[in-house]
Motif scaffolding. Structure first.
Motif, mmCIF file in Angstrom:
data_model
loop_
_atom_site.group_PDB
_atom_site.id
_atom_site.type_symbol
_atom_site.label_atom_id
_atom_site.label_comp_id
_atom_site.label_asym_id
_atom_site.label_seq_id
_atom_site.Cartn_x
_atom_site.Cartn_y
_atom_site.Cartn_z
ATOM 1 N N TRP A 34 -0.629 -7.282 -52.167
ATOM 2 C CA TRP A 34 -1.868 -7.833 -52.470
ATOM 3 C C TRP A 34 -2.250 -8.819 -51.156
ATOM 4 O O TRP A 34 -3.429 -8.628 -50.808
ATOM 5 C CB TRP A 34 -1.849 -8.528 -53.847
ATOM 6 C CG TRP A 34 -3.158 -9.181 -53.926
ATOM 7 C CD1 TRP A 34 -3.340 -10.731 -54.255
ATOM 8 C CD2 TRP A 34 -4.306 -8.826 -53.884
ATOM 9 N NE1 TRP A 34 -4.794 -11.076 -54.372
ATOM 10 C CE2 TRP A 34 -5.482 -9.936 -54.295
ATOM 11 C CE3 TRP A 34 -5.131 -7.444 -53.916
ATOM 12 C CZ2 TRP A 34 -6.735 -9.474 -54.543
ATOM 13 C CZ3 TRP A 34 -6.327 -7.383 -54.022
ATOM 14 C CH2 TRP A 34 -7.287 -8.155 -54.201
ATOM 15 N N VAL A 161 -10.165 -3.268 -54.858
ATOM 16 C CA VAL A 161 -9.408 -3.268 -55.759
ATOM 17 C C VAL A 161 -7.953 -3.114 -55.000
ATOM 18 O O VAL A 161 -7.903 -3.053 -54.022
ATOM 19 C CB VAL A 161 -9.287 -2.132 -56.769
ATOM 20 C CG1 VAL A 161 -10.771 -2.143 -57.502
ATOM 21 C CG2 VAL A 161 -9.242 -0.828 -55.932
ATOM 22 N N GLN A 162 -6.646 -3.397 -55.851
ATOM 23 C CA GLN A 162 -5.406 -3.332 -55.500
ATOM 24 C C GLN A 162 -5.025 -1.955 -55.185
ATOM 25 O O GLN A 162 -5.290 -0.710 -56.122
ATOM 26 C CB GLN A 162 -4.533 -4.215 -56.284
ATOM 27 C CG GLN A 162 -4.941 -5.332 -56.062
ATOM 28 C CD GLN A 162 -3.758 -6.439 -56.945
ATOM 29 O OE1 GLN A 162 -2.611 -6.183 -56.953
ATOM 30 N NE2 GLN A 162 -4.319 -7.448 -57.998
ATOM 31 N N ASP A 164 -2.195 -0.430 -56.577
ATOM 32 C CA ASP A 164 -1.564 0.054 -57.621
ATOM 33 C C ASP A 164 -2.600 0.050 -58.869
ATOM 34 O O ASP A 164 -2.235 0.330 -59.678
ATOM 35 C CB ASP A 164 -0.443 -0.937 -58.091
ATOM 36 C CG ASP A 164 -0.914 -2.513 -58.307
ATOM 37 O OD1 ASP A 164 -2.138 -2.897 -57.957
ATOM 38 O OD2 ASP A 164 -0.230 -3.209 -58.558
ATOM 39 N N ASP A 165 -3.826 -0.429 -58.478
ATOM 40 C CA ASP A 165 -5.020 -0.021 -59.686
ATOM 41 C C ASP A 165 -5.197 1.296 -59.758
ATOM 42 O O ASP A 165 -5.403 2.115 -58.659
ATOM 43 C CB ASP A 165 -6.109 -0.986 -59.190
ATOM 44 C CG ASP A 165 -7.090 -1.086 -60.327
ATOM 45 O OD1 ASP A 165 -7.388 -0.321 -60.808
ATOM 46 O OD2 ASP A 165 -7.644 -2.231 -60.354
ATOM 47 N N ARG A 167 -7.978 2.566 -60.364
ATOM 48 C CA ARG A 167 -9.346 2.719 -59.670
ATOM 49 C C ARG A 167 -9.503 2.710 -58.325
ATOM 50 O O ARG A 167 -10.235 3.104 -57.494
ATOM 51 C CB ARG A 167 -10.264 1.549 -60.195
ATOM 52 C CG ARG A 167 -10.388 1.575 -61.729
ATOM 53 C CD ARG A 167 -11.279 0.245 -61.863
ATOM 54 N NE ARG A 167 -10.547 -0.905 -61.621
ATOM 55 C CZ ARG A 167 -10.944 -2.204 -61.669
ATOM 56 N NH1 ARG A 167 -12.323 -2.431 -62.025
ATOM 57 N NH2 ARG A 167 -10.249 -3.178 -61.411
ATOM 58 N N TRP A 168 -8.153 2.819 -57.589
ATOM 59 C CA TRP A 168 -7.984 2.748 -56.167
ATOM 60 C C TRP A 168 -8.674 3.944 -55.456
ATOM 61 O O TRP A 168 -9.603 3.923 -54.558
ATOM 62 C CB TRP A 168 -6.654 2.683 -55.714
ATOM 63 C CG TRP A 168 -6.234 2.806 -54.421
ATOM 64 C CD1 TRP A 168 -6.088 3.786 -53.498
ATOM 65 C CD2 TRP A 168 -6.586 1.446 -53.297
ATOM 66 N NE1 TRP A 168 -5.998 3.575 -52.219
ATOM 67 C CE2 TRP A 168 -6.173 2.019 -52.069
ATOM 68 C CE3 TRP A 168 -6.651 0.388 -53.286
ATOM 69 C CZ2 TRP A 168 -6.152 1.249 -50.899
ATOM 70 C CZ3 TRP A 168 -6.675 -0.597 -52.443
ATOM 71 C CH2 TRP A 168 -6.350 -0.124 -51.075
#
Length: 211
Positions: A34, A161-162, A164-165, A167-168
């Protein structure tokens, strides 16, 4: 064209961006994914702030009547800087810690969108105003956008977003759409308004500039 480019602003942004990207290596730290993502997004914003000055032209009111249209002149400026910007971004990616570096293609897409937004903002400022150096206004616009978008964007349309999200991938589909939309807006802002171009040509003739 090469001599009238705002090389100082571009060089300052380039140096500052690379210095920012190299902070973890110099400090001997190993940031988490992050933190590295935020670092690279900050580097992309710094580069975009430099690109916001790309269309600054102190001789703008004299070059308006020349045969080469304004859209072509702006495209030449972008073409001169694009290879250097690509090398600069590659260097920034290599300076970031490899263990926590986000997917290169996705973060590069984000950087491209922010850079294109800077160019589109500069083209819009040139089209709507007679300001020869709109760079400071474009830089302020970019900084304001960088603050407001994460705060005001709906949760379902999150862009920042990150990795590992879940939604990436969807977020970067939206980044790709934004790239096309913003680039198209920048191109539409390129042509000189007919009435304004004629007025500038008349002023240049009265001032003894190019006919």
């Amino acid at each position: 064209m090469w001599r009238t480019m705002p090389w100082r602003a571009l060089a300052a942004a380039g140096v500052l961006g690379l210095l920012t990207a190299s902070v973890p290596a110099v400090a001997g730290a190993e940031p988490d994914p992050w933190q590295t993502l935020l670092l690279l997004r900050g580097v992309a914003l710094i580069g975009a702030l430099g690109l916001g000055f790309l269309l600054d032209d102190p001789a703008r009111h004299l070059t308006a009547p020349v045969p080469a249209r304004r859209l072509l002149r702006q495209a030449l400026r972008v073409g001169l800087v694009a290879p250097l910007a690509a090398l600069w971004w590659t260097a920034a990616l290599l300076l970031a810690p490899s263990a926590s570096r986000p997917p290169a293609g996705d973060i590069t897409l984000e950087a491209v969108v922010v850079g294109v937004l800077a160019l589109a903002g500069a083209a819009l400022a040139v089209r709507l105003t007679d300001e020869a150096r709109p760079g400071p206004f474009v830089a302020a616009f970019l900084l304001l956008t960088a603050v407001l978008v994460p705060l005001l964007a709906p949760e379902d349309w999150a862009l920042f977003v990150q990795p590992d999200d879940p939604r990436w991938s969807t977020a970067h589909d939206r980044w790709a759409v934004l790239a096309v939309v913003v680039a198209a807006a920048g191109v539409l802002c390129g042509p000189e308004p007919v009435g304004r171009g004629r007025r500038r040509a008349a002023k240049a003739r009265r001032a003894g500039g190019p006919p």
